[in-house]
Design an enzyme around this catalytic site. Sequence first.
Site, PDB file in Angstrom:
ATOM      1  N   GLU A  49      20.695 -13.578  35.335  1.00  0.00           N
ATOM      2  CA  GLU A  49      20.153 -12.461  35.533  1.00  0.00           C
ATOM      3  C   GLU A  49      21.141 -11.585  34.522  1.00  0.00           C
ATOM      4  O   GLU A  49      21.529 -10.205  34.275  1.00  0.00           O
ATOM      5  CB  GLU A  49      21.461 -11.716  36.725  1.00  0.00           C
ATOM      6  CG  GLU A  49      21.596 -11.722  38.441  1.00  0.00           C
ATOM      7  CD  GLU A  49      21.821 -11.578  38.924  1.00  0.00           C
ATOM      8  OE1 GLU A  49      22.824 -10.513  39.340  1.00  0.00           O
ATOM      9  OE2 GLU A  49      21.852 -12.168  40.461  1.00  0.00           O
ATOM     10  N   GLU A  74      27.863   2.760  34.011  1.00  0.00           N
ATOM     11  CA  GLU A  74      27.048   2.077  34.621  1.00  0.00           C
ATOM     12  C   GLU A  74      25.643   3.349  35.045  1.00  0.00           C
ATOM     13  O   GLU A  74      25.519   4.060  35.005  1.00  0.00           O
ATOM     14  CB  GLU A  74      27.968   2.647  36.524  1.00  0.00           C
ATOM     15  CG  GLU A  74      26.964   2.870  38.046  1.00  0.00           C
ATOM     16  CD  GLU A  74      26.265   0.757  37.994  1.00  0.00           C
ATOM     17  OE1 GLU A  74      24.531   0.471  38.010  1.00  0.00           O
ATOM     18  OE2 GLU A  74      27.520  -0.074  38.019  1.00  0.00           O
ATOM     19  N   ASP A  82      22.704   2.571  30.337  1.00  0.00           N
ATOM     20  CA  ASP A  82      23.201   1.986  30.067  1.00  0.00           C
ATOM     21  C   ASP A  82      24.060   1.104  29.248  1.00  0.00           C
ATOM     22  O   ASP A  82      23.827   1.797  28.222  1.00  0.00           O
ATOM     23  CB  ASP A  82      21.566   0.730  29.803  1.00  0.00           C
ATOM     24  CG  ASP A  82      21.093  -0.232  29.054  1.00  0.00           C
ATOM     25  OD1 ASP A  82      22.760  -1.661  28.521  1.00  0.00           O
ATOM     26  OD2 ASP A  82      20.174  -0.611  30.265  1.00  0.00           O
ATOM     27  N   MET A  83      24.711   0.154  29.564  1.00  0.00           N
ATOM     28  CA  MET A  83      25.881  -0.674  28.787  1.00  0.00           C
ATOM     29  C   MET A  83      25.602  -1.216  26.820  1.00  0.00           C
ATOM     30  O   MET A  83      26.815  -0.385  25.836  1.00  0.00           O
ATOM     31  CB  MET A  83      26.879  -1.961  28.982  1.00  0.00           C
ATOM     32  CG  MET A  83      25.284  -2.683  28.996  1.00  0.00           C
ATOM     33  SD  MET A  83      26.594  -4.035  30.372  1.00  0.00           S
ATOM     34  CE  MET A  83      26.732  -3.930  32.103  1.00  0.00           C
ATOM     35  N   LYS A  86      36.696 -14.273  44.523  1.00  0.00           N
ATOM     36  CA  LYS A  86      36.085 -12.862  43.165  1.00  0.00           C
ATOM     37  C   LYS A  86      36.991 -12.113  42.610  1.00  0.00           C
ATOM     38  O   LYS A  86      37.768 -12.568  41.660  1.00  0.00           O
ATOM     39  CB  LYS A  86      34.670 -13.174  43.150  1.00  0.00           C
ATOM     40  CG  LYS A  86      34.650 -12.779  41.903  1.00  0.00           C
ATOM     41  CD  LYS A  86      32.681 -11.881  41.767  1.00  0.00           C
ATOM     42  CE  LYS A  86      32.673 -10.793  42.459  1.00  0.00           C
ATOM     43  NZ  LYS A  86      31.302 -10.621  42.391  1.00  0.00           N
ATOM     44  N   TYR A  87      37.219 -11.042  43.292  1.00  0.00           N
ATOM     45  CA  TYR A  87      37.751 -10.754  42.176  1.00  0.00           C
ATOM     46  C   TYR A  87      39.662 -10.356  42.537  1.00  0.00           C
ATOM     47  O   TYR A  87      40.599  -9.737  41.521  1.00  0.00           O
ATOM     48  CB  TYR A  87      37.952  -8.722  43.196  1.00  0.00           C
ATOM     49  CG  TYR A  87      36.326  -8.586  43.419  1.00  0.00           C
ATOM     50  CD1 TYR A  87      35.883  -7.848  42.175  1.00  0.00           C
ATOM     51  CD2 TYR A  87      35.579  -8.261  44.122  1.00  0.00           C
ATOM     52  CE1 TYR A  87      34.661  -7.761  42.097  1.00  0.00           C
ATOM     53  CE2 TYR A  87      34.391  -7.914  44.836  1.00  0.00           C
ATOM     54  CZ  TYR A  87      34.440  -7.465  43.211  1.00  0.00           C
ATOM     55  OH  TYR A  87      32.552  -7.249  43.364  1.00  0.00           O
ATOM     56  N   GLU A 146      31.025  -7.601  35.032  1.00  0.00           N
ATOM     57  CA  GLU A 146      30.741  -8.956  36.474  1.00  0.00           C
ATOM     58  C   GLU A 146      29.038  -9.504  36.404  1.00  0.00           C
ATOM     59  O   GLU A 146      28.491  -8.870  37.481  1.00  0.00           O
ATOM     60  CB  GLU A 146      31.050  -8.942  37.748  1.00  0.00           C
ATOM     61  CG  GLU A 146      30.563  -7.213  38.254  1.00  0.00           C
ATOM     62  CD  GLU A 146      31.036  -7.340  39.979  1.00  0.00           C
ATOM     63  OE1 GLU A 146      31.507  -8.161  40.557  1.00  0.00           O
ATOM     64  OE2 GLU A 146      31.184  -6.255  39.612  1.00  0.00           O
ATOM     65  N   TYR A 199      25.656  -3.858  46.995  1.00  0.00           N
ATOM     66  CA  TYR A 199      26.932  -3.975  46.605  1.00  0.00           C
ATOM     67  C   TYR A 199      27.421  -3.719  47.436  1.00  0.00           C
ATOM     68  O   TYR A 199      28.981  -4.977  47.157  1.00  0.00           O
ATOM     69  CB  TYR A 199      27.312  -2.233  46.290  1.00  0.00           C
ATOM     70  CG  TYR A 199      26.472  -2.008  44.778  1.00  0.00           C
ATOM     71  CD1 TYR A 199      26.992  -2.638  43.462  1.00  0.00           C
ATOM     72  CD2 TYR A 199      25.943  -0.842  44.353  1.00  0.00           C
ATOM     73  CE1 TYR A 199      25.683  -2.785  41.846  1.00  0.00           C
ATOM     74  CE2 TYR A 199      24.716  -0.780  43.321  1.00  0.00           C
ATOM     75  CZ  TYR A 199      25.316  -0.588  42.432  1.00  0.00           C
ATOM     76  OH  TYR A 199      24.165  -0.746  41.606  1.00  0.00           O
TER      77      TYR A 199
END
Length: 772
Positions: free
Chosen positions: A527, A466, A493-494, A402-403, A518, A393
């Site tokens: 992914e 998360e 888990d989403m 990116k952010y 992301e 991470y």
Amino acid sequence: MASPGSLDAESESFEPRPFFTIGQHDSNRRETLTDDHYRHILNSGFHFATTPITNDHFKQRVVDLYKSFLKEREQWGLDLSNQSLPGPVVSTLTDEDTNYGPGTYVGSLVAYCSPWIDLCSSNPLIASISRQVLNLELAYASFAGARNIIIPGPRRDDGNAAVVRYARAVREGLQVASRINIIIHMPMYREPRLEEKAETLSQLVGEAGAADPGKEQEIDIFTSWDSWHTIRSVCDYAARLYVALRIPRRVPEKVLQGRWFAEPLYYLTVGAEIFQKNPAGYPSLSRHHQELIASYMRFRNPPSLLLSDVGPDADAFANQMALEFPSLAEASQALKENRRPTVPMNPYVSYIKHLERSQEPFSALDTQSLLSFQDWLQSPLQPLADNLESATYEVFEGDPVKYNQYELAIAKAMIDWREQKLPTAQDGTNSDLVVAVAGAGRGPLVTRVLRAAESTGTSIQLWALEKNQNAYVYLLGMNKRVWNNKVTVVKTDMRGWEGPKVPGYDSLISKVDILVTELLGSFGDNELSPECLDGIQRHLSQPHGISIPSSYTAHLSPIATPKIFADLSSRVTGTPDAFETPWVTLLYAIDFVAQKVPDHPRFQQAWEFSHPVGLLRADEFAEEAGMAAKYVPPGVGSMYGSSGANDHNTRYCHLTFVCPTRGVIHGLAGYFESVLYAPHSGKEPVEISILPDQIDRKSKDMISWFPIFFPLKKPMYFPQDTELEVSMWRQTDDTKVWYEWIVEAYAWVGPKTRLKVGESELHTSRNVGCRF
């Protein structure tokens, strides 16, 4: 205080640049360097030097052997064309044949094989003798402690049989010298009057025509590379086989520079004839030469510069020895003047040092940490199947670009929502905008959402999801220490999240206004972003819910990457699926073989995913089966044994790439672009990209993603005017996702006629697919 751009590593303004290692090569050197001579070369500014392995005594002995063999057979009246007759055998080296051997500096010297051997000779006797000489020199240099050995390359490229004979001899040499690097000295192209000057064995024994380069009517700049490709192919891309590339007086076009850039360069050799005199009379290089060298010196392990025939010569050495060992009168005078004899730096070395200091500093994409990743293969992450470590991470979080782009996209979405006066998901009970960060990790996107809300004056209700129980603990701590308990952290888990609860009404579940994730990989979808978002996008409010990112596209380009192919070849024994694994890597030593032409760009889009998806096939299947969405009975979907619930996430593409010049490919480079948010006002969308021709425009200096590489099991050589046709599939069996790919080569043989000249195997990454 150090000046701007200082090379002082202790300075705050220190800007690291490429370091040039400079070697000295004297093509007229006949004897191994003595310790004093080598020290003199080092004192002249060089870091190392080449040395012959054998001397003129040995060369003459070999010439005499061949001549005596012919004379003897003639006296006996034997037919020399009879291949059953025994040929001449070169006996082992003696102390008269060489003064090279183990010593103080032998590990720092680069052994240089005799330039007179003729491995390409069509005369089988000369070729055999040359091969014996090569093996003797390689074996002895290896015994003496040499680490690197340079072999002069073929003198000509027009006879493929000759080059194959040479290549076969080098392959044998790799076995003889089994622990050291073998470097083939090759010209970038066959520039007239810039060939090896030494006479070959064929010429020495009176067969000059066998190695006479002749007069070229037209220069084909790729013939030298063709010969190198034959050599390394015959040697199976041996990891210890490298190139010493001779830089020409006239720098060739970029396409050839790029071809050699991808090869395993060990030395760049620059002869005295390449240098020009500047107005002050000192050596210098043209701007084109400077740019070529600069581009080749940005590697993690850059090639060394080998300066050829630029001194110091024997006279200079003799003069220096006189200075180092003066007469008594000279020594007395030196003491009176309080001076010591010094060796002046070689003027060519001085110029190269100046060139080194004038190099552009390493950019944000050339930091030492990133340089270490050049062409280093990594297996793609499996974020659903595996829990990531904190260090992983942390690497992701080290990219502000990116952010920044994510924060900009979130802020614009919030502004658009307010300006359009759209209803929020909890209108009537709560006017806050409901935002969810799915796959929050250690929380960098959560921080950016809070910053965007503050900068736009938006009141939000923020949820952080998360599944990694370890990251969940970290998020709880962040919420207390940094976010002031403004975030609802959920371990889930989403895809299984029940949705946001309405504050004060725990029994009420509402929708999400803005969903931020992301989940993107190097190929966009590799992914499993599509599969993850399928499971959570049902919580987006309709019809105004916003997904960030809103879309992403995958792109491909065929490339040559000999270094990576050699690496994969060495892994096959322990990793059987090495050539069927899409590898994440910072592609660097590569050559993009396709050219940009109308309707056929160098980088072509394979497919696209957009979110939210209006139709949820998984939900439909579940409803028809009367079951929960998490389980659908197996059947015969697009992949046998699957229900077809994930078929809407399969993809297929067929792309055509144009290659005007001949070459070889080792696989496909994959990239992605993403539209994070497209403002309703018609303004520029907020995007990120890792496409080489777009990254500077859309997300300059972004380092979060390396490209992905789809290898070919066997290199595919193709002629000029070829079209490479790439077919790729994104496949699924409802439990994992994988890719399949195949490449075909078609050469134009007439205005309307194409001929198929090559085809790869159908590769599949099913065994290493991304599980969900």
